[in-house]
Scaffold this motif. Structure first.
Motif, PDB file in Angstrom:
ATOM      1  N   PHE A 205       6.359  17.624   6.253  1.00 25.80           N
ATOM      2  CA  PHE A 205       7.609  16.788   5.039  1.00 25.80           C
ATOM      3  C   PHE A 205       6.283  15.492   5.374  1.00 25.80           C
ATOM      4  O   PHE A 205       5.241  14.643   6.018  1.00 25.80           O
ATOM      5  CB  PHE A 205       8.138  15.669   5.391  1.00 25.80           C
TER       6      PHE A 205
ATOM      7  N   ALA B 177       5.225  11.681   3.848  1.00 27.61           N
ATOM      8  CA  ALA B 177       6.600  11.186   3.683  1.00 27.61           C
ATOM      9  C   ALA B 177       5.631   9.726   2.581  1.00 27.61           C
ATOM     10  O   ALA B 177       6.121   9.109   1.878  1.00 27.61           O
ATOM     11  CB  ALA B 177       7.171  10.186   4.934  1.00 27.61           C
TER      12      ALA B 177
ATOM     13  N   ASN C 232      15.677   5.785  -4.092  1.00 23.80           N
ATOM     14  CA  ASN C 232      15.877   6.921  -2.634  1.00 23.80           C
ATOM     15  C   ASN C 232      15.146   7.741  -2.364  1.00 23.80           C
ATOM     16  O   ASN C 232      14.760   8.407  -2.829  1.00 23.80           O
ATOM     17  CB  ASN C 232      17.200   7.441  -2.532  1.00 23.80           C
ATOM     18  N   GLY C 233      14.526   8.040  -0.855  1.00 22.01           N
ATOM     19  CA  GLY C 233      13.881   8.707  -0.140  1.00 22.01           C
ATOM     20  C   GLY C 233      12.388   8.549  -0.997  1.00 22.01           C
ATOM     21  O   GLY C 233      11.615   9.716  -1.017  1.00 22.01           O
ATOM     22  N   ALA C 234      12.009   7.275  -1.080  1.00 27.06           N
ATOM     23  CA  ALA C 234      10.700   6.713  -2.120  1.00 27.06           C
ATOM     24  C   ALA C 234       9.573   7.020  -0.774  1.00 27.06           C
ATOM     25  O   ALA C 234       8.319   6.914  -1.036  1.00 27.06           O
ATOM     26  CB  ALA C 234      10.471   6.165  -3.331  1.00 27.06           C
ATOM     27  N   GLY C 235       9.888   6.200   0.534  1.00 20.96           N
ATOM     28  CA  GLY C 235       9.238   5.767   1.177  1.00 20.96           C
ATOM     29  C   GLY C 235       9.122   4.711   1.412  1.00 20.96           C
ATOM     30  O   GLY C 235       8.281   4.097   2.349  1.00 20.96           O
TER      31      GLY C 235
ATOM     32  N   THR D  19      11.223   2.211   3.383  1.00 23.08           N
ATOM     33  CA  THR D  19      11.446   2.102   4.388  1.00 23.08           C
ATOM     34  C   THR D  19      10.040   2.432   5.588  1.00 23.08           C
ATOM     35  O   THR D  19      10.199   1.899   6.270  1.00 23.08           O
ATOM     36  CB  THR D  19      12.315   2.633   5.175  1.00 23.08           C
ATOM     37  N   THR D  20       9.874   3.793   6.114  1.00 20.73           N
ATOM     38  CA  THR D  20       8.692   4.466   6.570  1.00 20.73           C
ATOM     39  C   THR D  20       7.855   3.446   5.868  1.00 20.73           C
ATOM     40  O   THR D  20       6.987   3.269   7.177  1.00 20.73           O
ATOM     41  CB  THR D  20       8.084   5.776   5.455  1.00 20.73           C
TER      42      THR D  20
ATOM     43  N   ASN E 211       7.238   5.825  -5.656  1.00 15.29           N
ATOM     44  CA  ASN E 211       7.552   6.948  -5.897  1.00 15.29           C
ATOM     45  C   ASN E 211       7.425   7.835  -5.449  1.00 15.29           C
ATOM     46  O   ASN E 211       6.344   8.345  -5.280  1.00 15.29           O
ATOM     47  CB  ASN E 211       8.476   7.399  -7.515  1.00 15.29           C
ATOM     48  N   LYS E 212       8.124   8.942  -3.985  1.00 13.47           N
ATOM     49  CA  LYS E 212       7.211  10.286  -3.560  1.00 13.47           C
ATOM     50  C   LYS E 212       6.094   9.760  -3.170  1.00 13.47           C
ATOM     51  O   LYS E 212       5.451  10.571  -2.985  1.00 13.47           O
ATOM     52  CB  LYS E 212       6.332  11.169  -5.077  1.00 13.47           C
TER      53      LYS E 212
ATOM     54  N   TYR F  43      12.252  10.898 -12.712  1.00 17.12           N
ATOM     55  CA  TYR F  43      13.363  10.411 -12.501  1.00 17.12           C
ATOM     56  C   TYR F  43      13.725   9.683 -13.084  1.00 17.12           C
ATOM     57  O   TYR F  43      14.900   8.651 -12.849  1.00 17.12           O
ATOM     58  CB  TYR F  43      12.977  10.016 -11.691  1.00 17.12           C
TER      59      TYR F  43
END
Lengths: 298, 581
Positions: free
Chosen positions: A14, A16, A36-39, A41-42, A201-202, A291
């Motif tokens: 995956f 990120a 959510n899940g865009a990255g 926090t990473t 995003n993404k 989105y």
């Protein structure tokens, strides 16, 4: 300045972060927003030197952050999932941070005691989520950071404490030139404090501007055409089109003036430009990136 | 204030110690009992009692370290196994070098505290009688050397996994893996290869550090109140290796990703190793267990039947493969096409392993050394069918021919002897014979074979009986054989025995030998006998420290044909011979 160039991070198969290019000028308050899940926090964990990137660079003040204790000593963070030692109280954590962060200021810690009405001797595990977050702020601000990186910082705080916290941060920005990066889903609040915004995003930054530029470059027009406007609006590049009776609402990625000029060839009864909120900018930008809000009948 | 030395942080060090203070405080209190028990003991405090206490401490040290030491290391590195704590620690302005060195020093300090407390009390109590400084220093060397091994191995396990539970499991696996592997190799070689004894594969123990060092390094008593450290070189070598292992851990930690907290194995290149290792050992271990449970009753457990053992190993291997896959994936969902190849490889591997072993490619089963290769042979027989347990040792051609004929006959009857029915589940104990061969070759090597069987054919019976006649039978007296030590000679049967003195023993043995050389042989029936002789056999090929493990018991009923023997026995007052003729 906080800068990432082509930042890539994979977790197994995956991806990120797929090449994040981000620039946060010194002394600004940068809002990092994204679905959510865009990255987000990473990305934040890379800025803190917790993760090492697979490719690209992460620099704060021109220095790589990875394995750079001197630089990390100037960074304070309040992550979404913070950690305190078991059985520790605020005082224990204070002593720990004091021994780790060279810039930790005892006087500041004492002054901030007035802002945060918390029992220093009570174990932190016994605090509510909001109280723990207040403790995290108390400790982070006492470290006198040059960079403050926050992930959902005011989530869980009551309205009064939210204002208190923002006020403290803004005074640091003003007096000490602290650079603040905030990731939050509360766009209404971010709009009040941020001067720069990055939409993610993404695994990529899809849009990055100062807030004023962003608001200037996206416009909401309400238009009434003399004739049927269906054929007209389909030929206009718009992020979003909606209709209520004869009134068309167009979100267009251009300045108000450009948008009006674009509509000049068409016969219109009314054209009015309205200010966009950050939330609307986000929603419509994400809609352009596939989105958007989906019309689903259940 | 933050430490100025970038490789060590005082605050973190203090935090590591205070974070587990109940552990070392309680252990220190318990450690105080050691010197206090010496002081309060029946003999009171003396140099000798202090040395004895130190020897006990050194002997029990590996066990203590495997528990307390491991816990101390686990607590120090637990932050690597908790995702949130890892994030907090790695966000701190501390280099990984600093975190690592501070952590290692913390572990060592926590482990040393109870020893230090006990040592101080012991020194204080032994001042009036003189502190045995040399013994204490040697003990300190043992303790610190073994502590280094424990810390190195524990830290290594902590570095390669993202789970504290896995860390503990891996620690014990690595410490006992070699010994366990030795046992598995032995059991499978015995099960597949007729006559191959399990003890051929001793020598892997050195790969299990805490076991090996614990066995090899001891504090021995010397003359007076002196001591000497046995196994100094071993301790030094393993101490050095431990330091190198700690350096390896440092390299691993520098590259370790923070996101690996919570993973079963945090080092990516070790994940296939983990998967294969668990699969292989599950196949071997569970395969044997399943075989014993499911087929042992029908086929016995001595020799494996090929198809059943393949099925059992395949089942065990698949279980191991799936469990390891679940641990690595952190999900139960491993029953998919992606893991099909691995499952198929597991089954194929089991089939190949069993077939290759059964095929005996090395020709070990049929191997009998040539006469000119052999310098001596020792044959140990445990056989109630052929009257008791005895040891024959020698190098004469006639003896060699007898024992080699027996071995060839056993090999020739292999297929029948390994059939179900000739195993302890189905046969009574008294039908069994066990013959253990040990050839010492001219080249210096030894070849051992072990055969467990029920006598099934006349040729076999004949050969077994021939081992009880002529020169072979006279050898049972073990005269002129220094490796056999006569424990004693007892007159009378099992219910009323009287031990002879040394002069009577010598004279009796001379009489028996003279009769046997004239062809008059005793009867050797386990239940009815006139006299019994017990010998301890000390194998000259074994080291001094290993215990003599063979015993020979010779029970004789004296017939009338053994005139000299009967005359002597009457002369010393024994006349109740069990044989009338």
């Amino acid at each position: 300045m906080i800068e990432t160039v082509n930042l890539i991070k994979d977790f197994g198969d995956f991806r990120a972060l797929a090449g994040v290019d981000m620039t946060v000028p010194d002394g600004c308050v940068y809002g990092l927003i994204g679905p959510n899940g865009a990255g987000k926090t990473t990305l934040i964990r890379h800025l803190l030197g917790i993760y090492r990137q697979d490719d690209g660079s992460v620099k704060l003040g021109g220095e790589d952050v990875w394995e750079n204790p001197a630089l990390k000593a100037r960074i304070a963070s309040i992550p979404d999932d913070w950690y305190f030692f078991p059985q520790a109280n605020i005082r224990d954590m204070k002593e720990f941070y004091k021994g780790i962060y060279p810039g930790f200021a005892e006087e500041r810690y004492m002054k901030l005691r007035e802002a945060f009405d918390l029992d220093e001797r009570r174990p932190l595990r016994g605090f509510s989520k909001g109280m723990q977050k207040q403790a995290a702020f108390w400790l982070a601000l006492s470290c006198m950071p040059d960079y403050l990186i926050l992930d959902e910082p005011v989530d869980g705080l009551d309205p009064v404490m939210r204002r208190q916290v923002w006020s403290l941060m803004m005074s640091d920005v003003e007096e000490r030139g602290t650079t603040v990066l905030v990731s939050s889903h509360n766009l209404r609040e971010l709009e009040d404090v941020c001067d720069h915004v990055g939409i993610m995003n993404k695994g990529r930054i899809v849009l990055e501007h100062s807030l004023s530029e962003m608001q200037d470059n996206t416009v909401k027009l309400q238009v009434v055409f003399e004739e049927d406007g269906e054929g007209i609006v389909s030929s206009i590049p718009a992020l979003h089109v909606s209709r209520l009776g004869r009134v068309y609402t167009l979100i267009m990625k251009m300045s108000a003036q450009e948008a009006v000029e674009r509509l000049a060839p068409y016969k219109t009864l009314m054209v009015e430009a309205l200010p966009l909120t950050l939330e609307e900018i986000f929603i419509y930008e994400m809609g352009g990136s596939d989105y958007g809000i989906k019309d689903i009948l259940v | 204030m933050a430490s100025k030395i970038s490789w060590f942080n005082r605050t973190l060090y203090k935090k590591n110690l205070t974070g587990c203070w109940p552990l070392w405080v309680i252990t220190s209190i318990l450690a105080c009992l050691v010197p206090l028990s010496v002081w309060a003991g029946a003999d009171g405090i003396s140099k000798a009692s202090v040395i004895t206490a130190l020897q006990v401490v050194c002997g029990g040290n590996p066990f203590f370290l495997n528990i307390y030491g491991l816990i101390a290391v686990a607590i120090t590195w637990r932050f690597l196994h908790q995702p949130r704590r890892t994030l907090m620690m790695h966000a701190l302005p501390l280099s990984r070098n600093c975190i690592f060195l501070t952590g290692v020093l913390s572990s060592i300090t926590v482990i040393l505290i109870p020893y230090a407390v006990a040592c101080v009390i012991l020194i204080f109590l032994s001042i009036p009688v003189g502190v045995p400084a040399s013994a204490m220093l040697q003990s300190a060397a043992v303790i610190f050397g073994e502590l280094l091994i424990c810390v190195a191995m524990g830290t290594f396990c902590a570095m390669i996994t993202g789970s504290t539970v896995m860390m503990v499991v891996l620690y014990f696996v690595f410490n006992y893996l070699a010994v366990f592997t030795d046992s598995l190799i032995s059991s499978y070689s015995e099960g597949f290869l007729f006559g191959i004894p399990g003890n051929n594969f001793d020598g892997l123990e050195f790969l299990s550090p805490m076991v090996y060092v614990g066995d090899s390094v001891t504090l021995e008593s010397g003359v007076g109140n002196s001591t000497y450290l046995q196994g100094r070189l071993t301790l030094a070598v393993y101490g050095l290796l431990s330091i190198l292992l700690i350096l390896l851990c440092w390299l691993i930690y520098r590259r370790r990703s923070s996101e690996s907290a919570g993973e079963a194995i945090s080092v990516r290149i070790l994940r296939p190793v983990f998967l294969c290792g668990v699969t292989v050992y599950s196949a071997l271990t569970l395969g044997r267990i399943f075989y014993t449970i499911l087929f042992g009753f029908f086929y016995g457990t001595q020799y494996y039947r090929l198809i059943p053992i393949i099925c059992c190993m395949a089942a065990g291997g698949l279980i191991g493969f799936l469990v390891a896959s679940m641990l690595l994936k952190k999900s139960f969902r491993v029953f998919d096409t992606k893991h099909l190849a691995g499952a198929a490889a597991t089954v194929a591997g089991c089939i190949i392993f069993c077939v290759l072993l059964r095929a005996d490619i090395g020709g070990q089963v049929g191997y009998v050394p040539a006469r000119d290769e052999v310098s001596s042979v020792t044959v140990t027989v445990n056989s109630d069918t052929f009257s008791g347990n005895y040891v024959i040792r020698g190098d004469e051609d006639a003896l060699m021919e007898q024992v080699m004929d027996l071995q060839r006959e056993l090999i020739a009857e292999k297929d029948e002897l390994t059939q179900p029915g000739y195993d302890s589940y189905l046969s009574s104990y008294y039908d069994y014979s066990i013959v253990w061969y040990k050839y010492k070759l001219v080249s210096g090597e030894t070849v051992e074979r072990n055969y467990r069987f029920v006598v099934t054919s006349e040729p076999l019976r004949g050969i077994m009986e021939s081992l009880r006649t002529g020169a072979a039978e006279i050898r049972r007296l073990h005269l002129d054989q220094d490796e056999f030590v006569l424990e004693g000679v007892w007159l009378g049967d099992a219910y009323a025995q009287e031990q002879l003195g040394s002069v009577q023993t010598s004279e009796l043995l001379a009489a028996i030998r003279a009769d046997m050389e004239d062809g008059a042989m005793p009867m050797t029936d386990m239940d009815v006998f006139d006299l019994s002789m017990e010998y301890i056999y000390r194998d000259p090929d074994r080291s001094e420290s290993s215990a003599a493990s063979l015993y020979d018991c010779y029970r004789l009923a004296i017939p009338q044909t053994m005139e000299r023997t009967r005359a002597y026995l009457r002369s010393i007052g024994y006349d109740s011979f069990v044989l009338s003729n």
